[in-house]
Design an enzyme around this catalytic site. Sequence first.
Site, PDB file in Angstrom:
ATOM      1  N   ASP A  13       0.810  -1.224   0.000  1.00  0.00           N
ATOM      2  CA  ASP A  13       0.000   0.000   0.000  1.00  0.00           C
ATOM      3  C   ASP A  13       0.841   1.271   0.000  1.00  0.00           C
ATOM      4  O   ASP A  13       0.424   2.302   0.532  1.00  0.00           O
ATOM      5  CB  ASP A  13      -0.971   0.022   1.203  1.00  0.00           C
ATOM      6  CG  ASP A  13      -1.883  -1.184   1.208  1.00  0.00           C
ATOM      7  OD1 ASP A  13      -2.225  -1.665   0.123  1.00  0.00           O
ATOM      8  OD2 ASP A  13      -2.239  -1.644   2.308  1.00  0.00           O
ATOM      9  N   LYS A  16       1.928   2.063  -5.099  1.00  0.00           N
ATOM     10  CA  LYS A  16       2.461   1.471  -6.332  1.00  0.00           C
ATOM     11  C   LYS A  16       1.553   1.757  -7.523  1.00  0.00           C
ATOM     12  O   LYS A  16       2.011   2.095  -8.607  1.00  0.00           O
ATOM     13  CB  LYS A  16       2.619  -0.047  -6.170  1.00  0.00           C
ATOM     14  CG  LYS A  16       3.612  -0.441  -5.083  1.00  0.00           C
ATOM     15  CD  LYS A  16       3.656  -1.948  -4.875  1.00  0.00           C
ATOM     16  CE  LYS A  16       2.390  -2.524  -4.291  1.00  0.00           C
ATOM     17  NZ  LYS A  16       2.080  -2.131  -2.910  1.00  0.00           N
ATOM     18  N   GLY A  40      -4.600  -4.282  -3.787  1.00  0.00           N
ATOM     19  CA  GLY A  40      -5.561  -3.234  -4.120  1.00  0.00           C
ATOM     20  C   GLY A  40      -4.755  -2.013  -4.496  1.00  0.00           C
ATOM     21  O   GLY A  40      -4.095  -1.438  -3.648  1.00  0.00           O
ATOM     22  N   HIS A  41      -4.735  -1.689  -5.772  1.00  0.00           N
ATOM     23  CA  HIS A  41      -3.908  -0.587  -6.270  1.00  0.00           C
ATOM     24  C   HIS A  41      -4.824   0.555  -6.714  1.00  0.00           C
ATOM     25  O   HIS A  41      -5.674   0.367  -7.587  1.00  0.00           O
ATOM     26  CB  HIS A  41      -3.018  -1.062  -7.419  1.00  0.00           C
ATOM     27  CG  HIS A  41      -1.998  -2.089  -6.982  1.00  0.00           C
ATOM     28  ND1 HIS A  41      -1.081  -2.648  -7.825  1.00  0.00           N
ATOM     29  CD2 HIS A  41      -1.759  -2.635  -5.755  1.00  0.00           C
ATOM     30  CE1 HIS A  41      -0.314  -3.497  -7.142  1.00  0.00           C
ATOM     31  NE2 HIS A  41      -0.721  -3.510  -5.887  1.00  0.00           N
ATOM     32  N   GLN A 225       1.955  -6.094  -3.136  1.00  0.00           N
ATOM     33  CA  GLN A 225       2.422  -6.199  -1.745  1.00  0.00           C
ATOM     34  C   GLN A 225       3.734  -5.408  -1.597  1.00  0.00           C
ATOM     35  O   GLN A 225       3.919  -4.416  -2.280  1.00  0.00           O
ATOM     36  CB  GLN A 225       2.587  -7.664  -1.308  1.00  0.00           C
ATOM     37  CG  GLN A 225       1.261  -8.408  -1.162  1.00  0.00           C
ATOM     38  CD  GLN A 225       0.652  -8.860  -2.466  1.00  0.00           C
ATOM     39  OE1 GLN A 225       1.280  -9.530  -3.252  1.00  0.00           O
ATOM     40  NE2 GLN A 225      -0.591  -8.517  -2.712  1.00  0.00           N
TER      41      GLN A 225
HETATM   42  P1  GDP Z   1      -0.711   0.303  -3.542  1.00  0.00           P
HETATM   43  O1  GDP Z   1      -1.332  -0.963  -3.055  1.00  0.00           O
HETATM   44  O2  GDP Z   1       0.746   0.365  -3.290  1.00  0.00           O
HETATM   45  O3  GDP Z   1      -1.048   0.605  -4.974  1.00  0.00           O
HETATM   46  O4  GDP Z   1      -1.342   1.463  -2.660  1.00  0.00           O
HETATM   47  P2  GDP Z   1      -2.907   1.623  -2.277  1.00  0.00           P
HETATM   48  O5  GDP Z   1      -3.635   2.118  -3.456  1.00  0.00           O
HETATM   49  O6  GDP Z   1      -3.422   0.416  -1.593  1.00  0.00           O
HETATM   50  O7  GDP Z   1      -2.795   2.717  -1.133  1.00  0.00           O
HETATM   51  C1  GDP Z   1      -2.237   3.968  -1.359  1.00  0.00           C
HETATM   52  C2  GDP Z   1      -3.296   5.030  -1.032  1.00  0.00           C
HETATM   53  O8  GDP Z   1      -2.680   6.290  -0.941  1.00  0.00           O
HETATM   54  C3  GDP Z   1      -4.331   5.173  -2.135  1.00  0.00           C
HETATM   55  O9  GDP Z   1      -5.552   5.557  -1.546  1.00  0.00           O
HETATM   56  C4  GDP Z   1      -3.777   6.294  -2.998  1.00  0.00           C
HETATM   57  O10 GDP Z   1      -4.781   6.994  -3.715  1.00  0.00           O
HETATM   58  C5  GDP Z   1      -3.160   7.175  -1.943  1.00  0.00           C
HETATM   59  N1  GDP Z   1      -1.984   7.965  -2.352  1.00  0.00           N
HETATM   60  C6  GDP Z   1      -0.969   7.617  -3.192  1.00  0.00           C
HETATM   61  N2  GDP Z   1      -0.023   8.578  -3.206  1.00  0.00           N
HETATM   62  C7  GDP Z   1      -0.453   9.550  -2.362  1.00  0.00           C
HETATM   63  C8  GDP Z   1       0.100  10.785  -1.923  1.00  0.00           C
HETATM   64  O11 GDP Z   1       1.196  11.191  -2.297  1.00  0.00           O
HETATM   65  N3  GDP Z   1      -0.634  11.495  -1.019  1.00  0.00           N
HETATM   66  C9  GDP Z   1      -1.840  11.076  -0.555  1.00  0.00           C
HETATM   67  N4  GDP Z   1      -2.481  11.847   0.321  1.00  0.00           N
HETATM   68  N5  GDP Z   1      -2.394   9.921  -0.944  1.00  0.00           N
HETATM   69  C10 GDP Z   1      -1.699   9.165  -1.828  1.00  0.00           C
HETATM   70  P1  IMO Z   2      -0.932  -4.206  -2.221  1.00  0.00           P
HETATM   71  O1  IMO Z   2      -0.488  -4.791  -3.527  1.00  0.00           O
HETATM   72  C1  IMO Z   2      -0.950  -4.554   2.140  1.00  0.00           C
HETATM   73  C2  IMO Z   2      -1.095  -8.596   3.810  1.00  0.00           C
HETATM   74  C3  IMO Z   2      -2.343  -9.021   4.550  1.00  0.00           C
HETATM   75  C4  IMO Z   2      -1.739  -9.984   5.558  1.00  0.00           C
HETATM   76  C5  IMO Z   2      -0.627 -10.671   4.768  1.00  0.00           C
HETATM   77  C6  IMO Z   2      -1.022 -12.015   4.173  1.00  0.00           C
HETATM   78  O2  IMO Z   2      -2.209  -3.475  -2.292  1.00  0.00           O
HETATM   79  O3  IMO Z   2       0.179  -3.425  -1.585  1.00  0.00           O
HETATM   80  P2  IMO Z   2      -2.554 -12.739   2.121  1.00  0.00           P
HETATM   81  O4  IMO Z   2      -4.009 -12.488   1.860  1.00  0.00           O
HETATM   82  O5  IMO Z   2      -1.662 -12.202   1.067  1.00  0.00           O
HETATM   83  O6  IMO Z   2      -2.262 -14.158   2.463  1.00  0.00           O
HETATM   84  O7  IMO Z   2      -2.254 -11.905   3.473  1.00  0.00           O
HETATM   85  O8  IMO Z   2      -0.303  -9.767   3.716  1.00  0.00           O
HETATM   86  N1  IMO Z   2      -1.319  -8.098   2.432  1.00  0.00           N
HETATM   87  C7  IMO Z   2      -1.225  -6.810   2.070  1.00  0.00           C
HETATM   88  N2  IMO Z   2      -1.014  -5.714   2.826  1.00  0.00           N
HETATM   89  N3  IMO Z   2      -1.073  -4.448   0.802  1.00  0.00           N
HETATM   90  C8  IMO Z   2      -1.267  -5.536   0.035  1.00  0.00           C
HETATM   91  O9  IMO Z   2      -1.255  -5.505  -1.313  1.00  0.00           O
HETATM   92  C9  IMO Z   2      -1.392  -6.797   0.668  1.00  0.00           C
HETATM   93  N4  IMO Z   2      -1.612  -8.063   0.234  1.00  0.00           N
HETATM   94  C10 IMO Z   2      -1.540  -8.847   1.328  1.00  0.00           C
HETATM   95  O10 IMO Z   2      -2.971  -7.929   5.167  1.00  0.00           O
HETATM   96  O11 IMO Z   2      -1.127  -9.254   6.604  1.00  0.00           O
HETATM   97 MG    MG Z   3      -2.877  -1.605  -1.834  1.00  0.00          MG
END
Ligand code: GDP
Ligand code: IMO
Ligand code: MG
Length: 431
Positions: A13, A16, A40-41, A225
């Site tokens: 999270d 990416k 979840g991206h 991840q």
């Molecule tokens: P990922 O799994 O690495 O793709 O990241 P996620 O999408 O799960 O979580 C990142 C969250 O931060 C999302 O809600 C993005 O929209 C948000 N985000 C990304 N970059 C920034 C930033 O520079 N500032 C803020 N406030 N939010 C951001």
């Molecule tokens: P993105 O790509 C954050 C965490 C789960 C749990 C552990 C194992 O959005 O960054 P799993 O279901 O993979 O067996 O769970 O890994 N986890 C993540 N945490 N971002 C993710 O993906 C994750 N995918 C799995 O919360 O701790």
């Molecule tokens: Mg994510």
Amino acid sequence: MSNVAIIGAQWGDEGKGKIVDLFTHDADIIVRFQGGNNAGHTLVVNGKKTVLHLVPSGALHGDKLCVIGNGVVVDPEILIEEIDALKAQGHLQSDAQLRISEQAHVIMPYHKAIDLARERLRGKGKIGTTGRGIGPAYEDKVARVGIRFVDLLEEDTFREKLERNIEEKNFYLKAILQEKALDFAEIHDNYGRYRDKLKGYVTNTGLLLDQRIRAGKRVLFEGAQGTLLDVDHGTYPYVTSSSTVTGGACSGSGVGPQHIQQVIGISKAYTTRVGSGPFPTELDGPDGETLRREGAEFGATTGRSRRCGWFDAVTVRHAVRMNGLTGVALTKLDVLTGFKKIPICTAYRFNGQTVDEFPASSKVMAGAQPVYEEMDGWDERLDDVRKFSDLPATVRKYVKRIEEVIGTEIILVSVGPGREQTIVLRNPFDR
Ligand code: GDP
Ligand code: IMO
Ligand code: MG
């Protein structure tokens, strides 16, 4: 001309999706190589938010090829939902824009049932998985009983494998996990429908990537991840079940390492984690609450609230080394606005000793006390800043200090979720 891998440098999270969407502009092909719909991206383009779980984050650009590589575990029902939703929004208009590896493993209903049941039985000791069947699907792959897309496409092979697996899994579900047995006919019929919907996308993606790379096309490998969730290099056993590091990009896409020239690690300007496991810089009090609120730190897949803490240079340095990072993108800098002081963890203390390197022992990691260096905070909002030189001096000092303690160039800072809320200092495709 470079091909670039984008890798999570923390516990996932990190942003990416946003960075992959941004650099898709410079790429021709975007490849997911591990994980599944535990990812979840989030992409925010023109104020509109899209969350992708399986389709690569290049999908909002009409002219790019998106590839789901052999290292991904695919829940076909979720993939179909995602494709349909993207099509309804005017994306993926041509089916030729998406390709799925024939060797990618298929997540089955028993994988999800086992994942959920085991977590329930673990009680307090649970891993906090996403419950998507990821671990059990990778277990079957390694145990050599998994079902790949190529197997699903052959009706007789699929039937035979499913029959054998259902017998074994139902015994395990009932006798060991005290769950209900699953129905062969129902699964067989449903997966037959998924086959019909997805077969047009399935191909030899390793070969396809090789041909395109030879023709001079540029590839962006999209990690899911993060390094600390890597099955080998993370906070085992509180990890996911795949290789999230750069090495996984090769095995999970069928592309040799000589084709990846730049590796960009994505890190937040602080740290978050979802699920259980050690987290030395975690903040239980009001500062953690502020980070969660200001950063909207709630999971993009499960909606769970993310645990929050200060930037941890020990873990990011580990990510730099493990992935061979050539640069780091620092996200969510805007979220730190308003803190008077911002600590950076540069090492841990454990049993009276200083620990500079990421420890393999869960006991050491769980008991590690962060050694902090305090930086001055700032009050200015950053979300409208587009030039590094326009950032307040305290912010630039914070970024520069992080660059020093992780020993790697920061190539980008992100100041908001929007595609445009980004300050690119160096484009990795330019090298
Ligand atoms: P990922 O799994 O690495 O793709 O990241 P996620 O999408 O799960 O979580 C990142 C969250 O931060 C999302 O809600 C993005 O929209 C948000 N985000 C990304 N970059 C920034 C930033 O520079 N500032 C803020 N406030 N939010 C951001
Ligand atoms: P993105 O790509 C954050 C965490 C789960 C749990 C552990 C194992 O959005 O960054 P799993 O279901 O993979 O067996 O769970 O890994 N986890 C993540 N945490 N971002 C993710 O993906 C994750 N995918 C799995 O919360 O701790
Ligand atoms: Mg994510």
